[in-house]
Every structure is written in C-alpha cells, then in structure tokens.
Write a protein that holds these residues in place. Sequence first.
Motif, short mmCIF file in Angstrom:
data_model
loop_
_atom_site.label_atom_id
_atom_site.label_comp_id
_atom_site.label_asym_id
_atom_site.label_seq_id
_atom_site.Cartn_x
_atom_site.Cartn_y
_atom_site.Cartn_z
N SER A 1 67.67 13.40 64.82
CA SER A 1 67.39 13.98 66.14
C SER A 1 68.13 13.25 67.24
O SER A 1 68.74 12.20 67.01
N CYS B 1 64.97 15.76 70.58
CA CYS B 1 65.34 17.15 70.34
C CYS B 1 66.05 17.22 68.99
O CYS B 1 66.95 16.41 68.72
N GLY C 1 70.56 17.99 72.51
CA GLY C 1 70.34 17.76 71.08
C GLY C 1 71.50 17.00 70.45
O GLY C 1 72.43 16.59 71.15
#
Length: 395
Positions: free
Chosen positions: A69, A93, A210
């Motif tokens: 992540s 994220c 992300g």
Amino acid sequence: MRHVYDVIIIGAGPAGCAAARTLANAGFSVGLFDKAIFPRDKTCGDALIPDAHQALKKLGLIERVTNISCPAKGMRLIGFDGSNVLIRADSACVPRLKLDALLLDSAMEAGSEFLPGHEFVGISDENEENYQVAFYRSGNYVSAQTHWILLATGANVRSIQHAGLLLGAECHNFATRQYVRNERLARDIHELTFTFDHSAKGGYGWIFPGPDAIFNIGIGFFGSAHRHSNPRRSYERFITQLPLAQDLMRDGKIISPLKGAPLRTGLSGTRFARGGLLGIGECIGATFPLTGEGIGKAMETGILAAEAIMGQYHLGRTAVAQTYTRSIKALQPKFEVYRKAEFLFNWPYLTNELVRHAARNEYTRRKVEGMFNETGDPGFLLTLSGWMRILFANR
Ligand SMILES: Cc1cc2nc3c(=O)[nH]c(=O)nc-3n(C[C@H](O)[C@H](O)[C@H](O)COP(=O)(O)OP(=O)(O)OC[C@H]3O[C@@H](n4cnc5c(N)ncnc54)[C@H](O)[C@@H]3O)c2cc1C
C-alpha cells in the motif's frame, strides 16, 4: 469441489475473506464462494482508515498489506471555502485489485477452499442442522451443504433478498471513482484528501494517493443519490472546479474509466441473522454513513461473525445468531451518529467552521481525530453544547 462444509461463505470481499481466514484458522472447513473470477476489481476509493488497520492487525496481515500500500501521513479535510486541516490517523491507500487478492490468498492459506464463478441463487433449510445452498455456475445449478452460512455479498440487493435478510431495498448512496497517474503530484501529496465541494452536493470528493503514483479520485453522494441523476456530470464539475483536482488532471494520465457503485450504509435495511445464516459487511449496511468507508467494518463484522460461530456453535443456531446480533447492535449507536452528521454536507457554514477550528485549535482537532480513530464519541456534532465548545474553544 467438496459438497459439505462446516461453513459456507458467499462473497470473497474483505468481509468474506476475514471471516474465512478466522474460521479456517480455528479448524472449521470453509467453502468460500464468489460469482466473480479473481482477481476482480471492486469499485472503491481504496482508502484504509484506522478501523481497517485494526482489523488487519487482528488478522495478522498488517505488514503484508503495508508492503503493497501507499501509506498516508493522515487525512486532509478541505472545507467548501478552501480552509483545510490535516488530522492524524492510521491511513493508507491500496488498490482493491491488490488488497482483495491478498485477503483471498490469506483465507486460502489458512485452509479455506475458494470456488470462483459460483453465483449464489438460493438457500433451503434441510433440517435444524443443515442448509443446502444453491449456486449457478457455467449454465448449471450446483449445490453444497453446510451448518452455517455467512452472507458477504456487498451492496448487491438481490443476494440479500435471496437470503431472506432484506427488510428495505432502498440504497440512497452512490459513489464514482477514476484512476489517474501523476508522477509530479505523487512527490508532493502524502495524505488522503477529503473535500467538501458544491459539485458533490450532498456528499464529498476525494483524492487519494496510491502506489505507483496512481491517484484514486472520486465523489460520493450520501442520503440523496436519488436526487443526483447524473453523477458523471457532477464528477466532471468536480475535476474542473477543485484546484487540487485541476492540478492532478493537468498533466495526469487517466488510466481507467469512471466507474460507480452503490453503498449500503448505516447498519439498516437488513436483518443481521436468520437462524444459522449471518450477514456480514456491506450487505448488512456495515459501511459508515458520512464517510462511506466500509473496508474496515466489513472485516470487523466478518471477524465478529466468525467469533460468534467459534464460541457458540455447540449451543446451536439461536445462540450464535443472538451473540452476533448483539455485537452488531453495539455498533449501531455510532453508525446512527454518523448518519445524522450527514447534515454537514448541506451546511457549508458549519462544515467550514469545523475545518477552520480544527486547523486552529487542539481541542477541535482531537475531537475530529477521535471520530476517525474511533477513540472519541462523534456525538458532539449533534448537540448545541458540542458546537459551542468547538466554536469557542481556546478563544
Ligand atoms: C466508489 C466507492 C468508493 C469507496 N471508497 C471506500 C474507501 O475509500 N474506503 C473504504 O473503506 N470503503 C470504501 N467504499 C466502501 C467499500 O467498497 C465497501 O464497504 C466494501 O467493499 C465492503 O466489503 P464487503 O466484503 O462487504 O463487500 P464487497 O467488497 O462488495 O464484496 C462482495 C463480494 O460478493 C460477491 N458477490 C456478490 N453477489 C454475489 C452472488 N450472488 N453470488 C456470489 N458472490 C457474490 C462479489 O463478486 C464480491 O466479490 C467505497 C465504495 C464505493 C462504491
């Protein structure tokens, strides 16, 4: 495929996989069925907030998920007037394509059998002990027998109806998202951004950084989706009007179509249990109103259902259903406050004041942090005295 399991779990999202991992680790034979072929991409904002971190810790998966992540420094809230505050909270994220594949691997590694391409179509109660669960697969109907069923089919109303858990079909919430790659902004933005914006009337917009410089950008509408017949147009307004979104799109590369999906929030509209059948995750509305975050609570309710079965299975269906229902009802007051606090979307003045005061004084920031970290009572948003303290703290 075996034809008899201790537990059949329908739906291999975060709720189903968390339950499957927990039960298989405890020695139960688990059949984990999903209509999709994995990896599958669930339309989502991909943000993990503190409750997701807690659930992942409990599942022993936090390090693995952290490795795939993009960690965030916290959450930045931007008011209608552009005022903003950074609040501290465990947050990250991770694209659902990757997260859900990891969760599924972890359920299978614990011993669950995964059966993709099986669409759940119905249940018959053979006797007090066993259920027969029917699936549609490649043009044929197949069935399997089990003592316990966990329904984890997300916001899909038909499945909830087939399972006999549906009380009200209404689903007022809807959100859309898109992926955009922007190497330049990925160097500068390290927090989850939530923006209150007039283009997302009755909801909010988000920009979440992300992995691989890919941003998840979207808008969600709460309690009022039926009044927004054109989320695409609202999204287009959002990306052309919000300065941060403009900046992201200016030299960003769009790498996915805009996709939308409904959200079931507020722990309402369904029964939580019926005999040996327990509903978990978004199918029972375990996604938070106000924020639309549901990955953490999906896993948490999956673990709670697994624990109810593990602790009470020898006492029978009624005892398990009662234990599980009690644990879900304990979450309801918090969900109710979040639902009521959705008025903030339609009161820009109060929202701006909340953000401005949180930026200026420690008391208000702690209150807001307590909401997201689930360490404080969010009820302060609903009382006159709560607002007086916010508006006059440290003045
Ligand atoms: C646009 C959008 C943005 C969001 N952003 C966030 C966010 O940033 N953070 C967050 O925490 N939450 C977010 N959410 C909410 C989050 O996506 C859900 O709360 C979460 O996915 C719920 O997990 P679940 O396991 O209950 O269901 P799901 O993840 O929906 O999994 C359900 C599974 O059941 C399967 N299934 C469905 N019907 C059947 C059937 N009949 N037979 C067999 N299988 C079936 C599906 O294929 C699926 O794999 C967002 C939602 C939307 C729509």
